[in-house]
Scaffold this motif. Structure first.
Motif, short mmCIF file in Angstrom:
data_model
loop_
_atom_site.label_atom_id
_atom_site.label_comp_id
_atom_site.label_asym_id
_atom_site.label_seq_id
_atom_site.Cartn_x
_atom_site.Cartn_y
_atom_site.Cartn_z
N LYS A 112 45.19 -4.67 49.04
CA LYS A 112 44.56 -4.50 47.72
C LYS A 112 44.78 -5.74 46.85
CE LYS A 112 44.40 -1.45 43.69
NZ LYS A 112 44.90 -0.19 43.07
N ASP A 165 48.44 -1.31 52.91
CA ASP A 165 47.33 -1.04 51.98
C ASP A 165 47.56 -1.72 50.63
OD1 ASP A 165 46.12 0.52 53.91
OD2 ASP A 165 46.96 2.39 53.15
N GLN A 188 41.97 -8.76 45.64
CA GLN A 188 41.76 -9.15 44.24
C GLN A 188 41.79 -10.67 44.08
OE1 GLN A 188 44.85 -6.98 42.21
NE2 GLN A 188 43.72 -5.06 42.21
#
Length: 208
Positions: free
Chosen positions: A175, A171, A179
């Motif tokens: 993430k 995770d 981005q």
């Protein structure tokens, strides 16, 4: 010692709770000297924000205390195998010039990925500053567009070790990867709730 000969190190296990300097700063300094040496962070900190910051500083893996020595050794071996595999194309000799259609090993309608140069493009724009693990994660997902991968599958295929319950590693990397993708275009990594993640660029035109 690392600064004296950065290329001589095979892998680094780095505790964050150091007596004189924070381990995050040490990781940042190591990455400024070497983009490729694998780093495993060891820490008692167990929050998602700490893991994300650790990966942002350049860690390839993150083990929280208390942990089994067997688990740590398995992760060290897996990370070292992965590092050797990633280095192989660069050590095989000079690359020949390739035609535009042949220079990418992974292609979709809007995405191209070159495993030799370790660059990935979304609609012709390079996704910036991909770490080794982010690149491997993106490659694994993009090689099978719209196929859903569970976190356990990604741990096994990208990190090359069996699932030990630390799915937050996946995770946190997703993430950071998202981005970086969003700096150049629409998001192509989708969450499939209750299952895992998939790569899907079929809606890119509609999102522009």
């Amino acid at each position: 010692m690392f600064n004296e000969d950065p290329d001589s190190w095979d892998i680094i296990t780095l505790d964050l709770n150091l007596p004189k300097k924070d381990g995050m700063e040490v990781a940042k300094e190591i990455r400024s000297k070497s983009k490729s040496v694998p780093i495993i962070m060891l820490t008692a900190r167990d929050s998602d924000s700490d893991q994300v910051l650790g990966f942002e500083m350049g860690a390839d893996d993150y083990v929280t205390k208390p942990f089994s020595p067997i688990t740590l050794v398995a992760r060290i071996k897996a990370l070292q195998r992965r590092a050797h595999t990633e280095a192989a194309p660069e050590e095989s000799g000079t690359q020949t010039e390739a035609s535009p259609k042949k220079q990418y090993q992974v292609t979709t309608d809007h995405f191209q990925l070159n495993t030799n140069t370790r660059e990935a493009y979304l609609d012709g724009k390079m996704i910036p500053e991909l770490t080794p693990k982010e690149f491997e994660l993106l490659k694994t997902l993009a090689m099978k567009p719209r196929q859903v991968f569970s976190r356990e599958q990604l741990l096994e295929q990208v990190w090359d070790y069996e699932y030990y319950g630390d799915e937050r590693t996946v995770d946190a990397h997703v993430k950071k990867l998202r981005q970086k993708i969003e700096r150049v275009g629409p998001q192509v990594i989708q969450t499939v709730w209750g299952v895992g993640y998939k790569f899907d660029d079929s809606e890119v035109d509609k999102k522009k």
